[in-house]
Design a protein around this motif. Structure first.
Motif, PDB file in Angstrom:
ATOM      1  N   THR A  22       0.832  -1.201   0.000  1.00  0.00           N
ATOM      2  CA  THR A  22       0.000   0.000   0.000  1.00  0.00           C
ATOM      3  C   THR A  22       0.867   1.251   0.000  1.00  0.00           C
ATOM      4  O   THR A  22       0.619   2.200  -0.763  1.00  0.00           O
ATOM      5  N   LEU A  23       1.904   1.261   0.827  1.00  0.00           N
ATOM      6  CA  LEU A  23       2.797   2.420   0.901  1.00  0.00           C
ATOM      7  C   LEU A  23       3.598   2.581  -0.389  1.00  0.00           C
ATOM      8  O   LEU A  23       3.749   3.697  -0.905  1.00  0.00           O
ATOM      9  N   ALA A  24       4.101   1.466  -0.919  1.00  0.00           N
ATOM     10  CA  ALA A  24       4.864   1.539  -2.172  1.00  0.00           C
ATOM     11  C   ALA A  24       3.986   2.035  -3.310  1.00  0.00           C
ATOM     12  O   ALA A  24       4.411   2.859  -4.135  1.00  0.00           O
ATOM     13  N   GLY A  25       2.755   1.533  -3.368  1.00  0.00           N
ATOM     14  CA  GLY A  25       1.827   1.989  -4.397  1.00  0.00           C
ATOM     15  C   GLY A  25       1.498   3.457  -4.263  1.00  0.00           C
ATOM     16  O   GLY A  25       1.322   4.172  -5.256  1.00  0.00           O
ATOM     17  N   TRP A  26       1.420   3.931  -3.023  1.00  0.00           N
ATOM     18  CA  TRP A  26       1.149   5.349  -2.790  1.00  0.00           C
ATOM     19  C   TRP A  26       2.291   6.213  -3.310  1.00  0.00           C
ATOM     20  O   TRP A  26       2.059   7.205  -4.013  1.00  0.00           O
ATOM     21  N   VAL A  27       3.515   5.834  -3.016  1.00  0.00           N
ATOM     22  CA  VAL A  27       4.674   6.597  -3.500  1.00  0.00           C
ATOM     23  C   VAL A  27       4.734   6.573  -5.027  1.00  0.00           C
ATOM     24  O   VAL A  27       5.019   7.590  -5.675  1.00  0.00           O
ATOM     25  N   PRO A  82       8.314  -7.463 -13.651  1.00  0.00           N
ATOM     26  CA  PRO A  82       9.072  -6.933 -14.790  1.00  0.00           C
ATOM     27  C   PRO A  82       8.447  -5.682 -15.387  1.00  0.00           C
ATOM     28  O   PRO A  82       9.168  -4.784 -15.848  1.00  0.00           O
ATOM     29  N   VAL A  83       7.133  -5.586 -15.370  1.00  0.00           N
ATOM     30  CA  VAL A  83       6.455  -4.427 -15.947  1.00  0.00           C
ATOM     31  C   VAL A  83       6.723  -3.176 -15.106  1.00  0.00           C
ATOM     32  O   VAL A  83       7.026  -2.105 -15.637  1.00  0.00           O
ATOM     33  N   LEU A  84       6.630  -3.302 -13.804  1.00  0.00           N
ATOM     34  CA  LEU A  84       6.844  -2.152 -12.932  1.00  0.00           C
ATOM     35  C   LEU A  84       8.294  -1.675 -12.971  1.00  0.00           C
ATOM     36  O   LEU A  84       8.571  -0.463 -12.946  1.00  0.00           O
ATOM     37  N   VAL A 129      -2.271  -2.382  -7.687  1.00  0.00           N
ATOM     38  CA  VAL A 129      -2.471  -2.547  -6.248  1.00  0.00           C
ATOM     39  C   VAL A 129      -3.849  -3.101  -5.964  1.00  0.00           C
ATOM     40  O   VAL A 129      -4.024  -3.978  -5.106  1.00  0.00           O
ATOM     41  N   ARG A 130      -4.873  -2.630  -6.688  1.00  0.00           N
ATOM     42  CA  ARG A 130      -6.224  -3.152  -6.479  1.00  0.00           C
ATOM     43  C   ARG A 130      -6.310  -4.632  -6.831  1.00  0.00           C
ATOM     44  O   ARG A 130      -7.057  -5.389  -6.225  1.00  0.00           O
ATOM     45  N   ALA A 131      -5.540  -5.058  -7.832  1.00  0.00           N
ATOM     46  CA  ALA A 131      -5.514  -6.478  -8.172  1.00  0.00           C
ATOM     47  C   ALA A 131      -4.926  -7.310  -7.033  1.00  0.00           C
ATOM     48  O   ALA A 131      -5.351  -8.445  -6.792  1.00  0.00           O
ATOM     49  N   ARG A 132      -3.955  -6.751  -6.327  1.00  0.00           N
ATOM     50  CA  ARG A 132      -3.407  -7.456  -5.158  1.00  0.00           C
ATOM     51  C   ARG A 132      -4.480  -7.601  -4.093  1.00  0.00           C
ATOM     52  O   ARG A 132      -4.640  -8.679  -3.496  1.00  0.00           O
ATOM     53  N   ILE A 186      11.092   5.631  -7.610  1.00  0.00           N
ATOM     54  CA  ILE A 186      11.419   4.855  -6.411  1.00  0.00           C
ATOM     55  C   ILE A 186      10.237   3.981  -6.008  1.00  0.00           C
ATOM     56  O   ILE A 186      10.395   2.804  -5.670  1.00  0.00           O
ATOM     57  N   GLY A 187       9.024   4.549  -6.064  1.00  0.00           N
ATOM     58  CA  GLY A 187       7.837   3.777  -5.711  1.00  0.00           C
ATOM     59  C   GLY A 187       7.602   2.606  -6.654  1.00  0.00           C
ATOM     60  O   GLY A 187       7.235   1.507  -6.212  1.00  0.00           O
ATOM     61  N   LEU A 188       7.806   2.816  -7.938  1.00  0.00           N
ATOM     62  CA  LEU A 188       7.624   1.731  -8.912  1.00  0.00           C
ATOM     63  C   LEU A 188       8.623   0.601  -8.662  1.00  0.00           C
ATOM     64  O   LEU A 188       8.259  -0.578  -8.712  1.00  0.00           O
ATOM     65  N   LEU A 189       9.877   0.958  -8.415  1.00  0.00           N
ATOM     66  CA  LEU A 189      10.885  -0.054  -8.130  1.00  0.00           C
ATOM     67  C   LEU A 189      10.541  -0.827  -6.861  1.00  0.00           C
ATOM     68  O   LEU A 189      10.632  -2.063  -6.817  1.00  0.00           O
ATOM     69  N   TRP A 190      10.115  -0.116  -5.844  1.00  0.00           N
ATOM     70  CA  TRP A 190       9.762  -0.740  -4.566  1.00  0.00           C
ATOM     71  C   TRP A 190       8.584  -1.692  -4.725  1.00  0.00           C
ATOM     72  O   TRP A 190       8.644  -2.844  -4.290  1.00  0.00           O
ATOM     73  N   LEU A 191       7.536  -1.233  -5.379  1.00  0.00           N
ATOM     74  CA  LEU A 191       6.365  -2.089  -5.569  1.00  0.00           C
ATOM     75  C   LEU A 191       6.707  -3.312  -6.415  1.00  0.00           C
ATOM     76  O   LEU A 191       6.243  -4.429  -6.137  1.00  0.00           O
TER      77      LEU A 191
END
Length: 404
Positions: A22-27, A82-84, A129-132, A186-191
């Protein structure tokens, strides 16, 4: 009887890995939530034209929205990681090229092309994130999970626009854009690295996967052309409204007012325990939004518009939460990420209409006409939604097929 129960948020956040993704998706949402404003500020500063600025910003959103389902489909088929990770790179490169073209005063047509490209290579994090959530939580708790995601969406608008406008005012628009892009990457890499919560890749068996969405997805998608018109006109009008007061930073405050209201509205709505159907909730919320939106043109020349924007935001929150929940309930299970991106396609179709019309109106008559475009867009959400659901309900049962 409808009652408020905030325990749903506690329950969904107890799911393994939920706080982190949730936090990674937010960033990772920061670029999609703010780059349109950054582009408007950049182009308006370079040319002095709100109409041109709104057009280039809209081109970015169009590319982003129309490529959204394709990115999401790829995540369903290849997995999110890989997409993110790829998206973190494409976002940074494409936006840098666009900013360079504007600063180098390349032909204006080039700006539009590069804006579409920059949007097209920017992945939509929300459906991922919603799919998760759709995979990890039970159907009765998805209401709270999707409300949490709408809160994440809109809280970005509370923080990012003021940050961007302050940096733009203190330094330059391109500096603000750079900060937002770095945060988003950074958020995309983290997620992407959080593999434990990712939904499994779709296993393809039988006939070739369908390309078009189920019919039940279309009423929300089409109605959200009005959502796009509302947001597109609001972005451009907010900049013009702040400019009229001689304080460019007020644009960020106006956007934060709408987003803060949206966050509060989604938070309360997600805590409600409804007995009405998802369709009824969605259309009922649209009625309230249409009524509130009509007040905006009448307060366009005063600071009261900040309060009205907050009310409109509080009412758009339930519309978005209920709309996503309705789409998820009608989605094929092997295409959840992809189909959750389709409402953004409607938004992407509406934003250029809203921003272009508002830009022309603002150049001609100032903020009141821009807010009028926003009010009409709020009404359009209701009208398009009612018509779409009526057509869907009128189809003979025997002819109702899951997808086109």
């Amino acid at each position: 009887m409808t009652r408020i129960d905030f325990s749903g948020y506690r329950d969904v956040l107890r799911v393994t890995g939920a706080p982190w993704f949730t936090l990674a998706g937010w960033v990772a949402r920061f670029p999609r939530g703010t780059l349109n404003l950054g582009i408007v500020l950049l182009v308006q500063t370079a040319t002095g034209s709100f109409a041109l600025a709104g057009g280039v910003g809209a081109a970015f959103v169009v590319g982003m929205a129309f490529a959204g389902p394709l990115w999401s489909r790829l995540m369903d088929r290849r997995g999110q990681q890989p997409v993110l990770l790829l998206a973190a790179f494409t976002l940074s490169l494409a936006v840098a090229v666009l900013v360079g073209a504007v600063l180098a005063e390349m032909p204006v047509a080039t700006w539009f092309v590069l804006a579409v490209v920059a949007g097209a290579v920017s992945v939509d994090v929300g459906p991922a994130v919603r799919a998760r959530w759709s995979t990890l939580v039970s159907p009765e708790r998805r209401h709270s999970a999707f409300a949490l995601e709408s809160i994440a969406d809109e809280s970005v608008f509370v923080i990012a626009p003021p940050v961007l406008t302050l940096i733009a005012a203190a330094a330059a628009p391109q500096v603000g854009i750079a900060v937002i892009v770095v945060v988003g990457a950074i958020g995309l890499l983290w997620l992407g690295l959080l593999r434990g919560s990712q939904p499994p890749r779709a296993v393809l068996t039988g006939p070739r996967p369908r390309l078009l969405p189920p019919l039940g997805i279309l009423p929300v998608t089409v109605a959200w052309i009005g959502v796009g018109g509302m947001f597109g006109s609001f972005d451009v009008t907010s900049v013009a409204w702040a400019d009229r007061f001689g304080s460019p930073w007020l644009a960020g405050l106006m956007m934060a007012s709408l987003a803060l209201g949206n966050t509060a509205g989604a938070l309360v709505y997600g805590a409600l325990r409804h007995r009405a159907s998802l369709r009824a909730r969605w259309l009922g919320s649209s009625v309230l939004l249409a009524v509130a939106g009509l007040a905006l043109p009448f307060v366009a020349d005063s600071l009261v518009s900040l309060a009205v924007a907050a009310v409109v935001g509080a009412l758009i929150g339930p519309v978005l939460v209920a709309g996503f929940a309705l789409v998820e309930s009608r989605a094929d299970r092997d295409r959840v990420t992809e189909l959750l991106a389709y409402p953004s396609l409607g938004v992407g179709a509406g934003i250029p209409l809203g921003s272009t019309l508002a830009g022309v109106g603002v150049d001609a008559a100032g903020p009141p006409l821009g807010f009028t475009v926003m009010a009409v867009s709020c009404v359009a959400i209701l009208v398009l939604g009612v018509v779409g659901e009526a057509l869907l309900a009128a189809r003979p049962r025997a002819a109702s097929v899951p997808s086109l």
